[in-house]
Design a protein around this motif. Structure first.
Motif, PDB file in Angstrom:
ATOM      1  N   PHE B  16     -18.162  23.144   5.814  1.00 50.99           N
ATOM      2  CA  PHE B  16     -19.095  23.828   6.874  1.00 50.99           C
ATOM      3  C   PHE B  16     -20.535  23.733   6.647  1.00 50.99           C
ATOM      4  O   PHE B  16     -20.989  24.719   5.859  1.00 50.99           O
ATOM      5  CB  PHE B  16     -18.672  25.185   7.538  1.00 50.99           C
ATOM      6  CG  PHE B  16     -17.175  25.269   7.826  1.00 50.99           C
ATOM      7  CD1 PHE B  16     -16.813  24.787   9.287  1.00 50.99           C
ATOM      8  CD2 PHE B  16     -16.199  26.209   7.141  1.00 50.99           C
ATOM      9  CE1 PHE B  16     -15.479  25.049   9.556  1.00 50.99           C
ATOM     10  CE2 PHE B  16     -15.043  26.226   7.699  1.00 50.99           C
ATOM     11  CZ  PHE B  16     -14.657  25.798   8.863  1.00 50.99           C
ATOM     12  N   GLY B  17     -21.246  22.722   7.200  1.00 55.45           N
ATOM     13  CA  GLY B  17     -22.763  22.724   6.683  1.00 55.45           C
ATOM     14  C   GLY B  17     -22.620  22.860   5.360  1.00 55.45           C
ATOM     15  O   GLY B  17     -22.349  21.741   4.593  1.00 55.45           O
ATOM     16  N   GLY B  18     -23.207  23.610   4.639  1.00 54.75           N
ATOM     17  CA  GLY B  18     -23.419  23.778   2.963  1.00 54.75           C
ATOM     18  C   GLY B  18     -22.286  24.227   2.340  1.00 54.75           C
ATOM     19  O   GLY B  18     -21.974  24.382   1.162  1.00 54.75           O
ATOM     20  N   VAL B  19     -21.314  25.095   3.266  1.00 63.22           N
ATOM     21  CA  VAL B  19     -20.114  25.915   2.525  1.00 63.22           C
ATOM     22  C   VAL B  19     -19.158  24.933   2.463  1.00 63.22           C
ATOM     23  O   VAL B  19     -18.478  24.326   3.569  1.00 63.22           O
ATOM     24  CB  VAL B  19     -19.825  27.062   3.585  1.00 63.22           C
ATOM     25  CG1 VAL B  19     -18.605  27.987   2.881  1.00 63.22           C
ATOM     26  CG2 VAL B  19     -21.177  27.847   3.886  1.00 63.22           C
ATOM     27  N   ILE B  20     -18.338  24.840   1.182  1.00 63.88           N
ATOM     28  CA  ILE B  20     -17.238  24.209   1.154  1.00 63.88           C
ATOM     29  C   ILE B  20     -16.178  25.150   1.183  1.00 63.88           C
ATOM     30  O   ILE B  20     -15.790  26.131   0.400  1.00 63.88           O
ATOM     31  CB  ILE B  20     -17.040  23.583  -0.481  1.00 63.88           C
ATOM     32  CG1 ILE B  20     -18.347  22.641  -0.424  1.00 63.88           C
ATOM     33  CG2 ILE B  20     -15.888  22.732  -0.608  1.00 63.88           C
ATOM     34  CD1 ILE B  20     -18.370  21.914  -1.748  1.00 63.88           C
ATOM     35  N   ALA B  21     -15.427  25.156   2.300  1.00 65.82           N
ATOM     36  CA  ALA B  21     -14.520  26.304   2.678  1.00 65.82           C
ATOM     37  C   ALA B  21     -13.190  26.064   1.846  1.00 65.82           C
ATOM     38  O   ALA B  21     -12.290  26.874   1.599  1.00 65.82           O
ATOM     39  CB  ALA B  21     -14.207  26.316   4.118  1.00 65.82           C
ATOM     40  N   VAL B  22     -12.524  24.646   2.040  1.00 67.41           N
ATOM     41  CA  VAL B  22     -11.413  24.315   1.398  1.00 67.41           C
ATOM     42  C   VAL B  22     -11.672  23.114   0.659  1.00 67.41           C
ATOM     43  O   VAL B  22     -12.402  22.131   1.064  1.00 67.41           O
ATOM     44  CB  VAL B  22     -10.566  23.859   2.690  1.00 67.41           C
ATOM     45  CG1 VAL B  22      -9.034  23.442   1.804  1.00 67.41           C
ATOM     46  CG2 VAL B  22     -10.013  25.110   3.246  1.00 67.41           C
ATOM     47  N   ASP B  23     -11.233  22.960  -0.695  1.00 67.83           N
ATOM     48  CA  ASP B  23     -11.691  22.128  -1.681  1.00 67.83           C
ATOM     49  C   ASP B  23     -10.453  21.206  -2.525  1.00 67.83           C
ATOM     50  O   ASP B  23      -9.944  21.953  -3.325  1.00 67.83           O
ATOM     51  CB  ASP B  23     -12.694  22.621  -2.662  1.00 67.83           C
ATOM     52  CG  ASP B  23     -13.404  21.433  -3.684  1.00 67.83           C
ATOM     53  OD1 ASP B  23     -13.522  20.478  -3.196  1.00 67.83           O
ATOM     54  OD2 ASP B  23     -14.055  21.993  -4.207  1.00 67.83           O
ATOM     55  N   ASP B  24     -10.370  20.037  -1.902  1.00 67.63           N
ATOM     56  CA  ASP B  24      -9.340  19.281  -2.567  1.00 67.63           C
ATOM     57  C   ASP B  24      -7.893  20.079  -2.733  1.00 67.63           C
ATOM     58  O   ASP B  24      -7.478  20.128  -3.969  1.00 67.63           O
ATOM     59  CB  ASP B  24      -9.876  18.921  -3.813  1.00 67.63           C
ATOM     60  CG  ASP B  24      -9.211  17.679  -4.300  1.00 67.63           C
ATOM     61  OD1 ASP B  24      -8.340  17.121  -3.664  1.00 67.63           O
ATOM     62  OD2 ASP B  24      -9.570  17.401  -5.455  1.00 67.63           O
ATOM     63  N   LEU B  25      -7.266  20.541  -1.602  1.00 70.46           N
ATOM     64  CA  LEU B  25      -6.331  21.419  -1.865  1.00 70.46           C
ATOM     65  C   LEU B  25      -5.019  20.631  -1.643  1.00 70.46           C
ATOM     66  O   LEU B  25      -4.691  19.814  -0.907  1.00 70.46           O
ATOM     67  CB  LEU B  25      -6.078  22.403  -0.878  1.00 70.46           C
ATOM     68  CG  LEU B  25      -5.296  23.587  -0.932  1.00 70.46           C
ATOM     69  CD1 LEU B  25      -5.553  24.579  -1.905  1.00 70.46           C
ATOM     70  CD2 LEU B  25      -5.213  24.456   0.536  1.00 70.46           C
ATOM     71  N   ASP B  26      -3.875  20.743  -2.680  1.00 65.77           N
ATOM     72  CA  ASP B  26      -2.899  20.228  -2.621  1.00 65.77           C
ATOM     73  C   ASP B  26      -1.480  21.472  -2.564  1.00 65.77           C
ATOM     74  O   ASP B  26      -1.859  22.155  -3.372  1.00 65.77           O
ATOM     75  CB  ASP B  26      -2.329  19.407  -3.974  1.00 65.77           C
ATOM     76  CG  ASP B  26      -3.397  18.182  -3.844  1.00 65.77           C
ATOM     77  OD1 ASP B  26      -3.589  17.294  -2.987  1.00 65.77           O
ATOM     78  OD2 ASP B  26      -4.062  18.350  -4.724  1.00 65.77           O
ATOM     79  N   PHE B  27      -0.532  21.187  -1.776  1.00 63.89           N
ATOM     80  CA  PHE B  27       0.644  21.857  -1.978  1.00 63.89           C
ATOM     81  C   PHE B  27       1.767  21.555  -0.920  1.00 63.89           C
ATOM     82  O   PHE B  27       1.457  20.623   0.150  1.00 63.89           O
ATOM     83  CB  PHE B  27       0.443  23.409  -1.731  1.00 63.89           C
ATOM     84  CG  PHE B  27       0.037  23.942  -0.406  1.00 63.89           C
ATOM     85  CD1 PHE B  27       1.166  24.422   0.373  1.00 63.89           C
ATOM     86  CD2 PHE B  27      -1.192  24.447   0.086  1.00 63.89           C
ATOM     87  CE1 PHE B  27       0.873  24.791   1.706  1.00 63.89           C
ATOM     88  CE2 PHE B  27      -1.426  24.753   1.238  1.00 63.89           C
ATOM     89  CZ  PHE B  27      -0.544  25.201   2.145  1.00 63.89           C
ATOM     90  N   ASP B  28       2.976  21.606  -1.063  1.00 62.86           N
ATOM     91  CA  ASP B  28       4.002  21.355  -0.408  1.00 62.86           C
ATOM     92  C   ASP B  28       4.939  22.529   0.069  1.00 62.86           C
ATOM     93  O   ASP B  28       4.619  23.662  -0.517  1.00 62.86           O
ATOM     94  CB  ASP B  28       5.189  20.660  -1.002  1.00 62.86           C
ATOM     95  CG  ASP B  28       4.659  19.277  -1.491  1.00 62.86           C
ATOM     96  OD1 ASP B  28       3.440  18.828  -0.896  1.00 62.86           O
ATOM     97  OD2 ASP B  28       5.447  18.442  -2.247  1.00 62.86           O
ATOM     98  N   ALA B  29       5.414  22.302   1.115  1.00 61.73           N
ATOM     99  CA  ALA B  29       6.240  23.574   1.819  1.00 61.73           C
ATOM    100  C   ALA B  29       7.672  22.918   2.221  1.00 61.73           C
ATOM    101  O   ALA B  29       7.561  22.068   3.056  1.00 61.73           O
ATOM    102  CB  ALA B  29       5.705  24.171   3.012  1.00 61.73           C
ATOM    103  N   ASP B  30       8.634  23.468   1.338  1.00 64.73           N
ATOM    104  CA  ASP B  30      10.073  22.679   1.563  1.00 64.73           C
ATOM    105  C   ASP B  30      10.733  23.415   2.752  1.00 64.73           C
ATOM    106  O   ASP B  30      10.357  24.445   2.947  1.00 64.73           O
ATOM    107  CB  ASP B  30      11.096  22.807   0.438  1.00 64.73           C
ATOM    108  CG  ASP B  30      10.404  22.041  -0.875  1.00 64.73           C
ATOM    109  OD1 ASP B  30       9.975  20.833  -0.430  1.00 64.73           O
ATOM    110  OD2 ASP B  30      10.377  22.646  -1.923  1.00 64.73           O
ATOM    111  N   THR B  31      11.608  22.625   3.540  1.00 66.54           N
ATOM    112  CA  THR B  31      12.204  23.111   4.724  1.00 66.54           C
ATOM    113  C   THR B  31      12.943  24.386   4.161  1.00 66.54           C
ATOM    114  O   THR B  31      13.551  24.455   3.357  1.00 66.54           O
ATOM    115  CB  THR B  31      13.042  22.132   4.883  1.00 66.54           C
ATOM    116  OG1 THR B  31      12.345  20.773   5.182  1.00 66.54           O
ATOM    117  CG2 THR B  31      13.794  22.420   6.467  1.00 66.54           C
ATOM    118  N   GLY B  32      12.964  25.523   5.180  1.00 69.82           N
ATOM    119  CA  GLY B  32      13.688  26.691   4.887  1.00 69.82           C
ATOM    120  C   GLY B  32      13.184  27.561   3.910  1.00 69.82           C
ATOM    121  O   GLY B  32      13.433  28.643   3.928  1.00 69.82           O
ATOM    122  N   SER B  33      11.702  27.203   3.230  1.00 70.25           N
ATOM    123  CA  SER B  33      11.179  28.175   2.311  1.00 70.25           C
ATOM    124  C   SER B  33      10.375  29.108   2.920  1.00 70.25           C
ATOM    125  O   SER B  33       9.920  28.785   4.014  1.00 70.25           O
ATOM    126  CB  SER B  33      10.645  27.299   1.204  1.00 70.25           C
ATOM    127  OG  SER B  33       9.737  26.748   1.732  1.00 70.25           O
TER     128      SER B  33
END
Ligand SMILES: Nc1ncnc2c1ncn2[C@@H]1O[C@H](COP(=O)(O)OP(=O)(O)OP(=O)(O)O)[C@@H](O)[C@H]1O
Ligand SMILES: [Mg+2]
Lengths: 301, 254, 333
Positions: B16-33
């Motif tokens: 957002f403008g100068g703010v990096i709110a989310v930076d190179d994020l990885d994750f998975d969510a498995d079915t039913g978890s």
């Protein structure tokens, strides 16, 4: 017409006309932005400020025979006062403002002002003398009115004043702070209600200036507000709502496109040009030509 | 063929403008978890939710949901694919009744269009009756059937949060995003919310949870993803994450 | 529709049937026909303002599209007035898409300005395209509507017909708001974010509602043309659009019934005012139609400031407020 006028001098002529109209749209567009930035609302009475500016100036110069600088000053003060009254009596009292309600209020004020203008000044259009004579200056076969130079010059002065005000005065900086984040500004001790009033004052003043300088050319009457307002709004949107330099550039663009359309196509449908540009820009680039797309997506008014 | 999880976030970024709110994020969510996304205030958790649900376009990165890229879809399309959410600041339709709120939740599960709506009165539309029946079922699922006719705006916060969950469930989503469902709730209400989330998982709905109540998070989550300044600093089971030195540092402040 | 809507429609129907027995002056019947046409437009506009949360300052132009389509297609192309009315509705719908799609895809109130501009253009074309529209002179000789041999050529016949259309229009609009789509629209009003998250396609719904409301206005314009049998650009200016917005706001924009009440009250207001013009003169005021602009502006402003829910909903709360303010005082004293 069998003028000696070449293609180029025609073009130049239309360009002058465009710059002159464009300056007015630029000023009106700036007026929208000032109020938009402080309230998030589009003020439908913006065009009426222009009308009041023009008509008051006519009265002061043509009827009361005041000198132009004095009448100029008094007119701007008068319309600024109207802006302040509008804010105090119709915007401030609204307890839980929602944008739709505020917009309808500004619509109501605009027709009230229009009705008042009709009562005070009648239905006819009003002539006003040019600031410094109406002998045209010849430029490459095109004619340039001194008033056109006044219009462009005054626009330049307003823009410079605008920059100085918002960047170098405490009040101006506070207003900008409010526009960016009202809650934070309030925490910093800025009285945001006064900022809203000030924005109406400024915006009305700028509207008045637009009316004053254009009246010698278009002859003001009480019905002009809606269309002037619409085109100014177009300029504000195309320039990127909230971005005043964008509004100036877009206002000029509007004026020039309109003058070219009038010159090369037909003067009847000249007024359609503004709406057409507005719709096209909204469709393909709603953030405006000079605004950031990301900001516009989140923007509401 | 590789087996994809229900939701895969990879290289997700938001500036957002100068703010990096989310930076190179990885994750998975498995079915039913149940996956919990935790982190200090301003870490970027809500921004991740907003990107998954189509409220904000990511600056960069990919969101795969049932093997389709969804990061460019508008929110109503994402909703139709089976993603439902609640909001950190409760967003109930306060002028509408509790029941009607949940009926709005059935939106993606019904389809009467403009012309049919104009031309037939509600009691001629079998679909309208089904919407109401289902809405009542979901209201009783969260235990609010008794106050179906109250205006939603008049309810206490605890009930409003439950109502938001019921509205989201009414869409019978594959993935449910809960943004701080327990914030502002008292101990008893928090317990009820935890129990509700458990029952939601039992139905096979995958849950992505943002929550500051660590007790709740550690008790119900299968996987915890910890973010700070928009970056993932740890991920694993609740037990693993609790022992992670980076996490302890982030939470105690450096 | 809820039970009270049916009661309301029953009451309205009874009044519509009863009124001609009380007033049989053709002038007043004519006024009531115009009232019906305003009602029809306002029902559509109220869907737009109250349910889609948008303002149009161009509804007079949609009325004009309907009226001119009817006038031109019947007089120049020899179409039946019904077919011309349908064509007008289609044209209005198409124009609504052109004006609405760019403005309604976005959040905010771009539509108000876009419709204002569109309205200005329609007015300019109506005046300037003399070859087609007859310019300021307008178009005459527009045929009456008819059902077989029953020609709607008397005030009383058109009165019943126009109010029948209003009631049908009202029923359709009530169906719409009590549907999945209407619920979606009310949800947008409560929280646009939550509505989107529930899968409500806000932009699409706003556009659809705008189209519907344009069609209502267009039909009202076609009816106007075939009732008056003569049209000119005069009545289709921006001021009329503002008047329509005022009607909806006065009645209460979040209730369709509010639109009906507002349209009736404000359509009758000029008659009431001119019947009092003698009194105005006695106190030194010279009432003329010119002052309507001030009157309507004042009414709109006062309603938005003091009774934003409109007379229909606001009236009840106002009554309750006054009751609380004045009656306990007596008991205490
Ligand atoms: N629409 C926006 N425009 C600009 N900046 C934003 C926007 N939304 C979030 N931010 C910024 O992005 C950062 C992350 O915010 P976010 O709301 O995602 O945090 P969060 O983890 O949900 O925090 P909290 O626990 O307080 O809810 C913050 O610095 C915030 O100010
Ligand atoms: Mg958050």
């Amino acid at each position: 017409m069998d003028q000696v006028g070449s293609g180029f001098s025609d073009f130049l002529q239309f360009l002058f006309m465009g710059l002159q109209r464009g300056s007015i749209y630029a000023l009106v567009g700036m007026g929208y932005n000032i109020i938009y930035n402080s309230t998030g609302v589009i003020n439908f009475a913006q065009g009426e400020f222009v009308v009041f500016g023009g008509l008051m100036m006519v009265t002061l110069t043509m009827t009361a025979n005041l000198s132009i600088p004095l009448a100029f000053l008094l007119t701007v003060l008068f319309v600024t006062l109207i802006g302040v009254l509008m804010e105090r009596f119709t915007i401030k009292p609204v307890k839980n403002p929602n944008v739709l309600r505020l917009i309808i209020i500004t619509i109501a004020v605009s027709i009230l002002l229009k009705g008042m203008a009709m009562c005070f000044w009648g239905k006819g259009s009003h002539y006003m003398r040019h600031f410094t004579g109406s002998d045209p200056i010849e430029v490459f076969g095109a004619t340039l009115l001194p008033q056109t130079l006044w219009i462009i010059g005054i626009l330049a002065v307003v823009v410079i004043g605008f920059v100085l005000f918002f960047n170098h005065t405490m009040i101006g900086k506070s207003m900008r702070a409010c526009a960016i984040n009202r809650d934070a500004a309030r925490l910093a001790g800025i009285n945001d209600r006064n900022m809203v009033m000030l924005s109406f004052a400024l915006s009305a003043g700028i509207g008045a200036i637009a009316g004053i300088i254009i009246t010698p050319i278009i002859q003001m009457d009480y019905t002009r507000g809606a269309l002037l307002g619409l085109k100014g709004f177009g300029a504000a949107v195309v320039g990127g709502l909230g971005n005043s330099f964008g509004a100036v550039a877009a206002g000029m663009l509007f004026g020039i496109m309109e003058a070219m359309a009038a010159g090369y196509i037909s003067s009847h449908y000249m007024d359609a040009v503004a709406l057409l540009i507005l719709l096209i820009v909204l469709f393909i680039r709603p953030s405006g030509l000079f605004g950031s797309a990301d900001a516009a997506r989140l923007r509401e008014f | 063929m590789a087996q994809y999880p229900l939701l895969r976030i990879s290289g997700l970024r938001k500036v957002f403008g100068g703010v990096i709110a989310v930076d190179d994020l990885d994750f998975d969510a498995d079915t039913g978890s149940i996956t919990a996304l935790i982190g200090p205030n301003g870490a970027g958790k809500t921004t991740v939710f907003n990107m998954i649900t189509g409220f904000l376009p990511p600056t960069d990165g990919e969101i795969l949901f049932v093997e389709r890229k969804i990061e460019k879809l508008p929110s109503h399309r994402v909703a139709r694919m089976g993603v439902a959410r609640t909001f950190q600041h409760v967003q109930v339709f306060s002028q509408m009744s509790v029941l009607e709120n949940v009926m709005v939740g059935r939106h993606t599960r019904s389809k009467t269009g403009l012309f049919l709506s104009l031309l037939t009165p509600p009691f001629w539309r079998p679909e309208e009756r089904r919407i109401e029946e289902k809405a009542r079922e979901w209201l009783s699922f969260v235990g609010m059937e008794g106050i179906a006719d109250r205006p939603a705006g008049s309810l206490p916060l605890g009930n409003q949060r439950m109502l938001e969950v019921a509205r989201a469930l009414a869409a019978e989503p594959k993935l449910l995003l809960l943004d701080e469902p327990a914030s502002g709730l008292n101990a008893r209400e928090t317990l009820a919310m935890g129990e509700l989330i458990g029952r939601i998982r039992e139905m096979g709905i995958t849950v992505l949870l943002v929550e500051h109540d660590m007790e709740l998070v550690m008790e119900i989550s299968d996987q915890v993803v910890v973010v700070n300044f928009g970056r993932r600093i740890a991920a694993g089971t609740p037990a693993e994450v609790q022992l992670d030195p980076d996490v302890i540092a982030a939470y105690l402040g450096e | 529709m809820e039970r009270r809507d049916y009661i309301g429609i029953g009451v309205l129907l009874a009044m519509v049937i009863a009124v001609p027995f009380l007033v049989d002056n053709p002038y007043y019947l004519g006024v009531l026909v115009f009232t019906a046409l305003n009602c029809l437009t306002c029902i559509g506009l109220s869907l737009l303002m109250g349910y889609a949360g948008q303002i149009s300052l161009g509804h007079a132009a949609f009325i004009a599209l309907g009226a001119y389509s009817s006038a031109l297609l019947t007089t120049l192309a020899g179409w039946s007035p019904w077919a011309a009315m349908g064509a007008g509705a289609v044209i209005s719908a198409v124009v609504a898409v052109i004006v609405g799609v760019p403005s309604l895809r976005l959040k905010g109130h771009y539509l108000a300005m876009a419709t204002l501009g569109f309205s200005a253009i329609v007015h300019i074309v109506a005046i300037a395209a003399v070859d087609i529209t007859g310019g300021p002179q307008g178009i005459g000789g527009i045929p009456y509507l008819s059902f077989g041999d029953l020609v709607l050529d008397t005030d009383i016949r058109f009165y019943y017909f126009s109010w029948a259309v209003v009631i049908i229009g009202l029923i359709l609009a009530l169906n719409l708001i009590h549907s999945r789509m209407g619920r979606g629209l009310r949800a947008i009003h409560g929280s646009e974010d939550a509505a989107c998250a529930a899968g409500v396609h806000t932009a699409l719904y706003k556009i659809q509602i705008f189209i519907i409301s344009a069609v209502y206005a267009s039909i009202s314009g076609s009816l106007y043309a075939s009732y008056a049998t003569y049209i000119d650009p005069g009545p289709f200016d921006v001021m009329h659009s503002v008047l329509l917005v005022t009607m909806v706001a006065v009645g209460g924009m979040h209730r369709l019934w509010g639109a009906v009440i507002g349209a009736v009250l404000l359509s009758l207001l000029p008659e009431i005012l001119s019947s009092f013009s003698g009194y105005f003169q006695m106190i030194g005021l010279d009432y003329s139609q010119d002052y309507d602009i001030l009157i309507y502006g004042g009414i709109l402003l006062a309603i938005m400031l003091f009774l934003p829910e409109g007379l229909f909903s606001g009236g009840r709360s106002l009554f309750r407020y006054l009751y609380q303010k004045f009656s306990p005082a007596e008991e205490e004293g």
